[in-house]
Enzyme design. Sequence first.
Site, PDB file in Angstrom:
ATOM      1  CB  CYS A   2      -3.370 -24.817 -43.143  1.00  0.00           C
ATOM      2  SG  CYS A   2      -3.841 -24.727 -41.545  1.00  0.00           S
ATOM      3  NE  ARG A  27       1.048 -25.342 -47.300  1.00  0.00           N
ATOM      4  CZ  ARG A  27       1.933 -24.461 -47.647  1.00  0.00           C
ATOM      5  NH1 ARG A  27       2.890 -24.948 -48.118  1.00  0.00           N
ATOM      6  NH2 ARG A  27       1.875 -23.184 -46.949  1.00  0.00           N
ATOM      7  CD1 TRP A  74       0.655 -28.588 -37.885  1.00  0.00           C
ATOM      8  CD2 TRP A  74       0.096 -26.333 -37.300  1.00  0.00           C
ATOM      9  NE1 TRP A  74       1.626 -28.181 -36.832  1.00  0.00           N
ATOM     10  CE2 TRP A  74       1.180 -26.749 -36.548  1.00  0.00           C
ATOM     11  CE3 TRP A  74      -0.086 -24.972 -37.276  1.00  0.00           C
ATOM     12  CZ2 TRP A  74       1.925 -26.252 -35.613  1.00  0.00           C
ATOM     13  CZ3 TRP A  74       0.649 -24.140 -36.258  1.00  0.00           C
ATOM     14  CH2 TRP A  74       1.500 -24.796 -35.554  1.00  0.00           C
ATOM     15  CG  ASN A 100      -1.816 -21.757 -44.819  1.00  0.00           C
ATOM     16  OD1 ASN A 100      -1.889 -21.716 -43.561  1.00  0.00           O
ATOM     17  ND2 ASN A 100      -1.197 -21.444 -45.456  1.00  0.00           N
ATOM     18  N   GLY A 101      -3.653 -19.455 -42.200  1.00  0.00           N
ATOM     19  CA  GLY A 101      -3.045 -18.458 -41.469  1.00  0.00           C
ATOM     20  C   GLY A 101      -3.796 -18.073 -40.026  1.00  0.00           C
ATOM     21  CD  GLU A 459      19.121 -30.926 -39.226  1.00  0.00           C
ATOM     22  OE1 GLU A 459      18.836 -30.129 -38.579  1.00  0.00           O
ATOM     23  OE2 GLU A 459      18.686 -31.631 -40.349  1.00  0.00           O
ATOM     24  CE  LYS A 463      15.744 -33.330 -39.136  1.00  0.00           C
ATOM     25  NZ  LYS A 463      15.928 -32.137 -39.751  1.00  0.00           N
ATOM     26  CD  GLU A 466      12.320 -31.743 -37.193  1.00  0.00           C
ATOM     27  OE1 GLU A 466      11.493 -30.996 -37.552  1.00  0.00           O
ATOM     28  OE2 GLU A 466      13.106 -32.273 -37.772  1.00  0.00           O
ATOM     29  CG  HIS A 482      30.556 -25.437 -18.577  1.00  0.00           C
ATOM     30  ND1 HIS A 482      31.418 -24.979 -17.604  1.00  0.00           N
ATOM     31  CD2 HIS A 482      31.257 -25.623 -19.748  1.00  0.00           C
ATOM     32  CE1 HIS A 482      32.708 -24.833 -18.160  1.00  0.00           C
ATOM     33  NE2 HIS A 482      32.623 -25.312 -19.601  1.00  0.00           N
ATOM     34  CE  LYS A 579       9.833 -29.796 -46.315  1.00  0.00           C
ATOM     35  NZ  LYS A 579      10.888 -30.299 -45.508  1.00  0.00           N
TER      36      LYS A 579
END
Length: 584
Positions: A2, A27, A74, A100-101, A459, A463, A466, A482, A579
């Site tokens: 947010c 955000r 968000w 926000n929170g 990574e 990527k 995402e 395995h 983010k």
Amino acid sequence: MCGIIGYIGYRKASEVIFKGLRKLEYRGYDSAGIATVSGKGISAIKDIGRIDDIHAKRNFLQLEGNMGIGHTRWATHGGVTQKNAHPHTDSTGKIYIVHNGVIENFDSLRAALAKKGHKFVSETDTEVIAHLVEEEGKKEGDFGKAFANAVAKLSGSWSLVCMHQGEEAIYLSRNGPPLILGIGKDEMFCASDVPALLDYTKRVIYIEDGDLVRFTREGYEIKNKGKKVERAVHTVTWTAKMAEKEGFDHFMLKEIHEQGGKIREALAADASGAVALLKGQQNITVVACGTSFYAGLVFKQLLQSRLGVNCDVIIGSEFAYARTGNERVVVAISQSGETADTLSAVRLAKKSGAKILGITNVTDSSLWRESDATVNIAAGPEIAVVATKSFTSQVAVLSKIALTLSGEKQEISSLSDASEQIEQVLERAGELETLASRLAPHKDFFFIGRSLSFPSALEGALKLKEITYLHAEAYAAGELKHGPLSLLQKDVVVVALAPSGTSLPKTISNMSECRARDAQLVAFSDSDEAISKSALHFRMPRVAQLAIPIVYAVPLQLLAYYMAVKLEKDPDKPRNLAKSCTVE
Ligand code: M6R
């Protein structure tokens, strides 16, 4: 998570807030809204979707007045609906709030308010706060006191921006998620992050937990625990241009292309405080999340193999359960410096006496301020939701620290060569675009690597998943047999990172095992043998062992980027993500 913003001054508030929200959209971007106060009262526009789309449909700029607040969401409490979008208001429609929170006791507050006759139109925790302020206002004539009394009843995490009809003032409270005050001439701002303010001012104050702020166009007052407090005014060094796309189609592409130069800046970072803190330590704990966690894995390998020091890397959200309580030094890695899981680990560690080394991209972030020593990775603003340049800059800084501690400073030059090798990869981006076209029809991807290429494999898979929403996971190359090997078949893609070095022969064997199961093998390698075993490949420059995690990350970022574009997904704003995760 947010983005929030507030403005009072001489400009059209809706314009400042709309432009600011576009800068904060990384955000959260499932819905957005703005409320402004004018001679006609308070008006608000909010809706689901991206800010530009809402604007095209509803025209935020029709909102008049020189004071207002805005939010890009968000979702936490309640689905993505117009009613759940912020700003939220009270029963009178005169108090407006953005948040926000997460308010943890919102259920009980809501039930108590409902008993008093309050009716709620949304499912959010935020609407409850607006009603709580209204209720407190019935007992307390002064709005600031009513706001403070309401805040005192909350538990959880929040940054709040609140305004009401009848007073040219905005009220703030912070307990967790970041909040910044921007100081202009005859105008004042607040926002979740600096980029929203860069067009107007570079003078900012970082609001601290427990602060209650009232600001007008002329100034501000900050109180903490009922007492007036002074907070330092900082001058931001980032420029508005740094937070623009500068001709690239997406921020992600721009940020990928910046990496050659950024590695040089990261290697020039002052790491003396970090070295002093870690010197002589035999047990080092790293906490981080997501991409930053993978950078931590590189650090672990260097510390253990070059210094013989024991290093545990713990995911921020798991630290509370995995810690011994005897940690003496904790290295917290976070691009934003605001990730709630990482910060909560830091605070726990500090309570039991650990010293904190913060490695971050944002000076004056919460992590920066709460650490005993800090290193700025100097990657510059990273706007795309996915981390790219922050990963390579983190690895560069962490490698420099490890090599300084192990007395191998001369080896840092092999990391400097990484800049040039990144440029070489970037010049051949077209080959990765072609590779992306070949791979785009596939649905399942496995990334494998050994030793220092294993964090790059992790990574690379992160990527890809995402931003393309395709199934992608990473394994240490030796681990496939395995279990995961049972998933391999025709059409499953195995991306093998196979740099020359001691691990190469074993990686080649693992690649052969994949080929024998008909998987589509794609090599990222400088080795003819590895390439000859693969259906597709991208030839890598030969790089020093230390530079592998940095240089191999770049073509994987580009591959994911081009695949997202081919699949018509927005690489800058992946679905469901945001983010800077400021909630646990
Ligand atoms: O700001 P931080 O480095 O603390 O963020 C940690 C993760 O949230 C972040 O790396 C996330 O995994 C990114 N989406 C990766 O692309």
